[in-house]
Design an enzyme around this catalytic site. Structure first.
Site, mmCIF file in Angstrom:
data_model
loop_
_atom_site.group_PDB
_atom_site.id
_atom_site.type_symbol
_atom_site.label_atom_id
_atom_site.label_comp_id
_atom_site.label_asym_id
_atom_site.label_seq_id
_atom_site.Cartn_x
_atom_site.Cartn_y
_atom_site.Cartn_z
ATOM 1 N N TYR A 1 0.663 -1.048 -0.080
ATOM 2 C CA TYR A 1 0.078 -0.080 0.095
ATOM 3 C C TYR A 1 0.982 1.339 -0.128
ATOM 4 C CZ TYR A 1 -3.311 3.458 1.499
ATOM 5 O OH TYR A 1 -4.186 4.702 1.435
ATOM 6 N N ASP B 1 8.969 3.053 1.627
ATOM 7 C CA ASP B 1 7.590 3.620 2.284
ATOM 8 C C ASP B 1 7.629 3.347 3.648
ATOM 9 O OD1 ASP B 1 5.079 4.436 2.983
ATOM 10 O OD2 ASP B 1 4.133 3.457 1.116
ATOM 11 N N LYS C 1 1.999 9.969 9.090
ATOM 12 C CA LYS C 1 1.139 9.412 10.472
ATOM 13 C C LYS C 1 1.894 10.083 11.470
ATOM 14 C CE LYS C 1 -0.431 5.252 8.518
ATOM 15 N NZ LYS C 1 -1.982 5.411 8.291
#
Length: 449
Positions: free
Chosen positions: A157, A252, A280
């Site tokens: 993702y 990532d 985040k």
């Protein structure tokens, strides 16, 4: 509306009367949501749950029900909801301005702290979301190498751009490097630029990389993909092959950055990429993300250094605004304190052990996966789930039942347990007890099936 005494939410007569009346309010809002929002939600959880408050390691829904929160806003609230230090820093800045579209002291200091903490980071460019910085990382790899293709991994993702919605939720997998689009509206020309390999299969990845070395700009990978830990040698192998062939290796770390360790997964595993993306936690619960990496690649964001043809413009109205920057900077200062990661890991290890022990005692085939700060349980007979292909062997019905049983017992999660520094002994005890109660029920379900 209700009193807070001792714990997070303290029930009393007034609060119970309020809770009874909130059922109507929830119904009203749900009806509005289904009228004005596609699918009746904001695009994240497929649920009518409405959260109105969070404190520490807990949240409360609109009906007054309290949950131990392992969703944590999908990860950013690692320090907990409503942290007093972050709240004070943000509140102080709000009175002095929320955004300026210019450099501000906190963005500069946050970038400096990222460079100190993250091994691959010589320079930093800010944006607002993981989708943006993952997209920018791929663009930077293309600009730097002059090539066009990107290799990603099945089930990986990397946000919601056209380039990354390839083989994320594939309904079938096969021995081909051509991925499947996961969304309508993705042009064939974009699909043709993405190559796909199975995660944790170094031989397959190397074969694809060598076959396409003259057109491959970058390899983008979650160093721990979802909850699949990399097999020994996998990340090291990717690093060696990409370095040999002059291909940009992108980690990532939107999820793993500052969570696996203060320096992220590259510190945890000891493998340093060319670029990495952060999100985040780095924004302290506010919209902020970053791409960082080697100076020669990041130079493409500086027109004076690379000229008009090599330049990568990226303008964002709210990029590194002072509110998000000061929240992120305050969060990183908290994370640097002695014992922070030890506490986080101890909490996670206790809950993970409860999952392993109770499922084994009940005879429920299951295995936990991840690391102490972020993990989940897979209901499968496999001893280890190593990639997306193997995750398709998980019993989806049992997984859904498990989530339901926990939610009934005041435990909120969605696909994983995110652990927070704010989770305390009461939270842990409630979670362990919920797991203990759920395990025999799952065993009965399996026997009846």
């Amino acid at each position: 509306m209700h009193a807070r005494v001792g714990g997070l939410f303290h029930s009393n007569t007034d609060f119970e009367r309020t809770t009874m009346s909130l059922g109507t309010e929830e119904q009203r809002l749900v009806e509005i949501a289904h009228r004005v929002l596609p699918a009746g939600n904001i695009g994240n959880l497929d649920s009518d749950m409405i959260i109105v408050e969070g404190r520490g390691g807990r949240v409360r829904d609109i009906n007054g029900k309290e949950y131990v929160d392992f969703l944590l806003g999908s990860g950013p609230m690692m320090i907990g909801h409503g942290n007093p230090e972050i709240t004070a820093a943000v509140t102080d800045q709000i009175g002095r301005g929320t955004t300026f579209f210019a450099n501000n002291p906190w963005a500069i200091e946050l970038a400096d702290e990222i460079v100190k903490a993250v091994r691959c980071a010589d320079k930093v460019r800010f944006a607002n979301s993981g989708t943006e910085v993952d997209f920018l990382a791929m663009r930077a790899a293309r600009a730097f190498t002059g090539r066009t293709k990107i290799l990603k991994f099945e089930g990986g993702y990397h946000g919601m751009s056209d380039y990354t919605l390839i083989s994320l939720w594939s309904t079938s997998v096969g021995n081909t490097s051509r991925g499947q689009p996961d969304s309508a509206g993705i042009p064939q020309s974009v699909q043709d630029e993405i190559l796909v390999a199975p995660y944790n299969d170094l031989a397959a990845a190397e074969q694809i990389i060598r076959e396409h070395k003259h057109e491959l700009a970058g390899v983008i990978v979650e160093p721990m993909q979802r909850l699949y830990m990399p097999l020994p040698g996998f990340l090291e192998g990717l690093r060696a092959i990409t370095a040999e062939l002059g291909i940009v290796l992108i980690f990532d770390e939107v999820v793993t950055g500052f969570r696996m360790a203060y320096g992220g997964a590259q510190e945890y595993f000891g493998v340093v990429p060319d670029l990495c993306t952060l999100g985040k936690i780095v924004g302290g619960g506010f919209p902020l993300a970053a791409i960082c990496g080697k100076a020669e690649i990041m130079a493409h964001f500086d027109k004076k250094k690379v000229g008009p043809k090599g330049y990568l413009p990226y303008v964002g109205t709210l990029n590194a605004n002072p509110i998000a920057s000061i929240a992120g900077l305050t969060s990183l200062k908290i994370l640097q304190r002695p014992g922070t990661y030890e506490k986080l890991n101890a909490t996670g290890n206790t809950i993970r052990a409860a999952l392993d022990e109770n499922m084994k005692a009940a005879g429920v085939p299951a295995v936990t996966s991840g690391f102490p700060g972020m993990f989940d349980i897979y209901f499968t007979g496999l001893k280890q789930v190593r990639n997306y292909r193997e995750s398709k062997n998980v019993n989806a019905a049992v997984t859904a039942k498990f989530s339901s049983l926990l939610q009934e017992r005041g435990i909120l999660r969605a696909g994983k347990f995110y652990i927070s520094l704010a989770h305390d002994e009461r939270d842990i005890a409630q979670t362990v007890n919920a797991i203990r109660e759920a395990a025999p029920i799952l065993a009965e379900e399996l026997q009846a099936a």
